[in-house]
Design an enzyme around this catalytic site. Structure first.
Site, PDB file in Angstrom:
ATOM      1  N   GLU A 240      16.145 -24.010  15.825  1.00 42.54           N
ATOM      2  CA  GLU A 240      16.254 -25.638  15.850  1.00 42.54           C
ATOM      3  C   GLU A 240      15.885 -26.391  15.252  1.00 42.54           C
ATOM      4  OE1 GLU A 240      18.158 -27.845  20.025  1.00 42.54           O
ATOM      5  OE2 GLU A 240      17.087 -29.676  19.353  1.00 42.54           O
ATOM      6  N   GLU A 245      14.983 -37.923  15.192  1.00 41.58           N
ATOM      7  CA  GLU A 245      15.057 -38.784  16.804  1.00 41.58           C
ATOM      8  C   GLU A 245      15.363 -39.601  16.503  1.00 41.58           C
ATOM      9  OE1 GLU A 245      16.017 -35.116  19.893  1.00 41.58           O
ATOM     10  OE2 GLU A 245      14.686 -34.952  19.037  1.00 41.58           O
TER      11      GLU A 245
END
Length: 356
Positions: A240, A245
């Site tokens: 990933e 974020e």
């Protein structure tokens, strides 16, 4: 006659003695003090490995050398002068070992030299969405995850993802992902998670996403990628790449991270960087993914590079295709406590572009 012979013999022996002495001296005078320096074009405090052109000007120094050979990047360069220029072409930042040999009539001397050079090859735009058509997101480019997933998508998230225009729509040139407080299918919040799985998947390249982030305690927007083999090997073996974020409870900073079987969940492979006006202005969130490293950038300024010394399936599953994901989660392990007064908030995305 005898005296003349003795004189000639004495002179000849003297000459031979001198020649022998000179030859012995020459045999001892191999090239010495051999060194080489490389000056990378455009290198400075911000770009210690060069400006990305790959051009390096080399200077060789040696005592008693008449010629040189240089073995560099599997090429042999023969020189009579002590300077030369070389252009590295392998994309990314790479280490090179160079062998330098100095010659004269007596023999040769050699040394090894190491240099790190950055190369930025010209990239081509291979995929994009400019969101220039009002209505639902382009179904040839984007699909949806819907529902609550397993255990709140594995993170104790509180939202229900839908494919409704209430949660994802294109208006006036931007994609809007909308998180709302509303009772829906047993959840208290709704949002959307768009992905290119099965529509666009790729290995290596640069991703640029221009976005304005949502605000509010509990929002957790993300721009990220997941291994296309997720369905067969699972997470985190698929790898990933979290390009960006953001946590509404921690304004003024964003983070990037890598998740692999060697480090996942609260991964050690992450970093944060400061950001201003993230919810009121657009910024460009990027990653440069090569076969050697993954670098994250904010507004074209790099702030974190992942380049493990040992690359294997545990630390580097990033040699397979990945797909793009855009979403806003609510609460959960990273989003934290949701503000009880939260009502609605939107992530606006001006474009998504992929270069290779």
């Amino acid at each position: 006659m005898k005296n003349t012979f003795l004189l000639v013999l004495t002179v000849l022996l003297s000459f031979l003695s001198c020649s022998s002495s000179e030859n012995e001296s020459a045999e001892l005078s191999l090239p010495s003090n051999l060194s080489i320096t490389g000056v990378k074009l455009g290198a400075d405090g911000n770009n210690p490995n060069g400006d990305g052109s790959g051009i390096v000007d080399f200077t060789i120094s040696a005592t008693n050398a008449t010629s040189y050979k240089v073995l560099i990047n599997n090429e042999t360069i023969e020189l009579t002068q002590n300077t030369f220029s070389y252009t590295f072409t392998e994309s990314g930042t790479n280490d090179y070992d160079i062998l330098v040999v100095a010659y004269n009539s007596s023999g040769n001397t050699s040394i090894n030299y190491a240099i790190t050079v950055a190369v930025e090859t010209e990239l081509s735009l291979v995929w994009q969405d400019e969101f220039d058509q009002n209505g639902a997101p382009d179904s040839t480019k984007w699909g949806y995850n819907t529902g609550t997933g397993d255990n709140g998508w594995g993170n104790n998230e509180s939202q229900y993802y839908t494919d409704r225009p209430d949660n994802a729509t294109v208006e006036n040139g931007v994609l809007k992902i909308i998180a709302k407080k509303e009772d829906y299918q047993g959840s208290e919040y709704t949002s959307a998670r768009l992905l290119t799985s099965g529509k666009f998947e790729f290995t290596y390249g640069r991703v640029d996403v221009k976005a304005k982030l949502p605000s509010g305690g509990g929002v957790w927007p993300a721009i990220w990628m997941l291994g296309a083999n997720f369905g067969t090997v699972g997470w985190p073996a698929c790898g990933e790449i979290d390009i960006m974020e953001y946590v509404g409870n921690n304004p003024g900073q964003i983070s990037s991270a890598l998740h692999t079987t060697s480090s996942s969940g609260a991964t050690i492979n992450h970093d944060v960087t400061a950001i201003n006006n993230e919810t009121s202005e657009f910024h460009i969130y990027s990653t440069i993914w090569t076969e050697n490293s993954i670098t994250f950038l904010l507004d074209d300024v790099a702030y974190y590079t992942y380049d493990p010394a040992t690359k294997n399936d545990a630390t580097w599953p990033f040699y397979n295709d990945q797909f793009l994901i855009l979403n806003i989660a609510m609460g959960g392990n990273l989003g934290g406590t949701i503000d009880p007064n939260f009502d609605v908030s939107t992530m606006e995305i001006d474009y998504v572009r992929v270069y290779q």
